[in-house]
Write an enzyme that holds these catalytic residues in place. Structure first.
Site, mmCIF file in Angstrom:
data_model
loop_
_atom_site.group_PDB
_atom_site.id
_atom_site.type_symbol
_atom_site.label_atom_id
_atom_site.label_comp_id
_atom_site.label_asym_id
_atom_site.label_seq_id
_atom_site.Cartn_x
_atom_site.Cartn_y
_atom_site.Cartn_z
ATOM 1 N N HIS A 38 20.826 24.197 -12.675
ATOM 2 C CA HIS A 38 21.629 25.271 -13.242
ATOM 3 C C HIS A 38 20.959 26.634 -13.105
ATOM 4 O O HIS A 38 19.759 26.776 -13.341
ATOM 5 C CB HIS A 38 21.910 24.967 -14.710
ATOM 6 C CG HIS A 38 22.530 23.624 -14.912
ATOM 7 N ND1 HIS A 38 23.841 23.367 -14.550
ATOM 8 C CD2 HIS A 38 22.037 22.454 -15.379
ATOM 9 C CE1 HIS A 38 24.111 22.095 -14.818
ATOM 10 N NE2 HIS A 38 23.042 21.512 -15.315
ATOM 11 N N THR B 273 -4.533 -5.107 0.764
ATOM 12 C CA THR B 273 -3.796 -3.860 0.989
ATOM 13 C C THR B 273 -4.627 -2.913 1.853
ATOM 14 O O THR B 273 -4.083 -2.069 2.552
ATOM 15 C CB THR B 273 -3.408 -3.192 -0.344
ATOM 16 O OG1 THR B 273 -4.573 -2.737 -1.021
ATOM 17 C CG2 THR B 273 -2.625 -4.148 -1.232
ATOM 18 N N LYS C 16 0.849 -1.186 0.000
ATOM 19 C CA LYS C 16 0.000 0.000 0.000
ATOM 20 C C LYS C 16 0.886 1.237 0.000
ATOM 21 O O LYS C 16 1.825 1.332 0.810
ATOM 22 C CB LYS C 16 -0.898 0.011 1.248
ATOM 23 C CG LYS C 16 -2.130 0.886 1.102
ATOM 24 C CD LYS C 16 -3.206 0.194 0.302
ATOM 25 C CE LYS C 16 -4.551 0.872 0.296
ATOM 26 N NZ LYS C 16 -5.551 0.080 -0.430
#
Lengths: 285, 285, 285, 285
Positions: free
Chosen positions: A251, A56, A11
């Site tokens: 950058h 789950t 899960k």
């Protein structure tokens, strides 16, 4: 003929907020938990037989239930409590992987005082914990490997960063520089030698060391600063066995103001998210 | 004493769009490229010596340059051209990992006709390619392992999905059901036995097979449907050696309308992003 | 002394998925609904008296309940049903604003046939509806203003787009061009003269017209193409009174390959998300 | 016949980072700027004639150029400098709208000391500024309306928040409560009476007041706390004429642990992003 190689299920993104009350003085922990199991699950995949399978949804319920029951104040200790309960009750489970992310809530300063029960979220960095847990089996003890870390740590230094001497070929257009900005969104994780540390104290010391080295280092490259941060972390903290750093080079491009008749002595930059350099290493003792 | 274990560096999220022109008939490819190198880079990290190092900015330039030079029409073939050039010109490189994601652009239908040079983006799924390239060295040939796949494939079936017979304990509240929605945002990748396939044709056949099985399968669990999709993919495509599927269970929760005096015969659901189940497996022959 | 000027409250991001069943043949609608009320709410803000206030949780429940009860097949008709019920039951409400976004689900093609009950999500564009509803009061009839539209429509043309003749001053570096890419992520909304259209049919015709004009127009600027799209939409659809288009100019920057000794005849571009131009207009009859 | 009603165009998401150097002591400002123009632009839309049009690329360049030239330390002062330059040089412009968001960078604490030139980003809240600028014309002076604010301010109180006494009907299932969590991601903006304030000082005082009231208020509803915050802000800061607050109610739902035989005395919650209440008001003197 198809055959199951590896599999896992679990899960993800189970969010919970726990309020810990010492009278009027409250603390909050906001954790996002993931639980992933490996084990003897082949027949679930191959035949659709669900007998013995922990749903789950049940894992999600267990996440909440352990959060209530456990006295853990750190997510590392909580993850250990969670993995132990899940594997004790489910002998078919051969391995439990728990991940936790913690959003940082700090007390609101109201007229100079830290408030008892009002908080402001701080980030963008989140603290992380990662537990790999193998239950005791057939005489062998359980094995727990705990890692802690930080994700989304956005830091920047505006001096002491150079980059020169690199290879030049047909595709090289980057000028050498003795003075550039160095910005990154770091992901860092360290592994404990033993799963019985004061995790909060180690975290505080390591973050202090990592930031101090980043700030003070005379950097010849992202690679070199990354390694120096790792080296200093390992030196300051004997209880960790290794540290992994991923430091994308976000950058900041110098704007060419000469087109408008202006100078730009490293003052005006365009921050970018993409493309970005990606430098990473695992450093051990 | 700190010691470098693994390391890698590269450039991420290099985006490019290529327009391929056959007279007035245009095609577009939008690729997001990542290039990651491993090799003999230890001194860059440890001493700050940049001699011989290819800057990540140079990698970015090479990505664009190869996109122009290469006649590849698929990202898999492009990735091979890119890895070969990078490793030929940089003998210090021991391994090149290239990742590419492709956004799907299809022709706009203007008054019933597919337009020559106007496109609409389609998703949310993106096609993926992943190349692991080890250059030839000391008599050994170069080794290229190519995987292709799809990410963000959001699919849903509203019939033929059950989930029952799973384990019930103190933390189990999920009811059994013979009729539920089954939704997922799948990530799928398959590995080619040899890096010389007609990648576009294989992709088309596999996507057709995977979607057909998903749609038609009488599902007893996500696990079972996932495995059936893998099995059918391996059966239909002899040129692939394995397939990995990750199928998070994006839950659609039935709304309890009885509180308002209404029935809900699997009609009104709340779609959720979190928490979600997470089921994954690698399936081989 | 502080005084409340405007106020509103409501519920945002109420997601629902409705399965409409004609025997084995299913359809799905996935809507994200927002409901916002204005009215006689001042004392709630000023004194904390909640008497008579509809809780936002109640609005959420009503969203689900009306989704079940209503026979509407379009979100525009659903929004009208929702606004009517909310205002009938809550006389303190002076105005209801309903927003709906619809994710597009289309049938999976399984072995050449459109499947009855399996779907794949398509985007990134979502369809939108927006209802401004003023209930009947003191003899005056209720007033409903319905707008429909699309959001996140990502389109690109690789020919017939120029941009030149614009003003040049000290800060102008953009070259003139007779041939550029023109990409946008458009947000478009049209307002109906009367709230009793066949919303799905109008939407289909307008999308066809808008895309056809975008594809075929010889564009001198984003502005000009935007206006032409609006003009053609108003011409084709007498039932709408106005149309608003926002067309950010998502730039594809030509890569300077001459640095690597290569030509770039409008073939290789860098797609960017930021910065972007932002052009928008409302066009009426 | 189609006719242009309103229109505007501009440049969005122009990011810049400015390094302000006092010897070795650096400061950084990271701003994301938007510039939107209204004026006499009809022929650009209707005929495609670009003569006299400032390209959005030129606006972008001007954003960078003014960032260099301007001595402004706050984004409010910078926005004024930018709007003045843009309108002086472009008499066709009738109105300039400038938006700026500032990411917060604070000094890294390295071994207890704030570092000169190394920074860590803090959020998730960003500071905002919004300028509406009408240039001088035909004897009338220029008019500048400046608003400042904050976006993404995520705050939470775990005591002193109730919600009861609201209307109950068929669709009401929310229980009344004398003790709930109150969490929000606030967006707040205040308007200055005159565009000549010490913007940084006002911001600091207002943020202190808003957070103090949020923390200490005995809340009967989001509405009441929102209004109290507004009232206290107006009281503390005579230089502002109004304040607007939008406070979505980001719900933390109490977990029903009784199903597992546990109590939950407001300890374990599920934080959610959707659906959420949405409460907003503009408060004036």
């Amino acid at each position: 003929m198809a055959r199951l190689a590896e599999n896992q299920y679990g899960k993800s993104r189970v969010r919970l907020l726990k309020v810990i009350k010492n009278g009027a003085q409250h603390e909050v922990r906001e954790w996002t938990v993931g639980v992933y199991l490996r084990g003897d699950f082949e027949r679930h995949f191959v035949t659709g037989d669900n007998a013995g399978m922990m749903a789950t949804d049940t894992m999600k319920n267990t996440v909440y239930s352990v959060a209530k029951e456990s006295s853990a104040l750190t997510m590392e200790d909580y993850a250990l409590d969670l993995a132990r309960l899940l594997s004790e009750r489910n002998p078919q489970v051969g391995h439990v992987h728990v991940t936790v992310e913690e959003k940082m809530w700090i007390r609101i300063k109201a007229q100079g005082e830290r408030h008892d029960s009002a908080f402001i979220q701080r980030g963008p960095d989140v603290a992380t914990a990662d537990l790999s847990y193998t239950p005791a089996k057939a005489g062998a003890d359980a094995v727990a490997v705990v890692a802690s870390g930080v994700k989304g740590l956005v830091i920047l230094k505006t001096s002491r960063s150079a980059f020169s001497g690199f290879k030049r070929d047909r595709w090289t257009t980057l000028p050498e520089t003795a003075d550039r900005l160095f910005g990154t969104e770091a992901t860092i994780a360290w592994v404990y030698s033993e799963p019985k540390e004061d995790y909060a104290a180690v975290r505080a010391r390591l973050m202090d060391t990592l930031l101090t080295t980043f700030a003070g280092h005379d950097s010849l490259s992202v690679q070199q600063t990354l390694f120096q941060m790792a080296e200093d972390a390992l030196a300051v903290e004997p209880g960790i066995s290794e540290i992994t750093l991923a430091m994308p080079n976000r950058h900041n491009n110098l704007v060419d103001l000469s087109r408008f008749g202006q100078e730009n002595a490293n003052e005006i930059f365009v921050p970018t998210d993409e493309p970005h350099g990606q430098i990473q290493a695992r450093v051990v003792r």
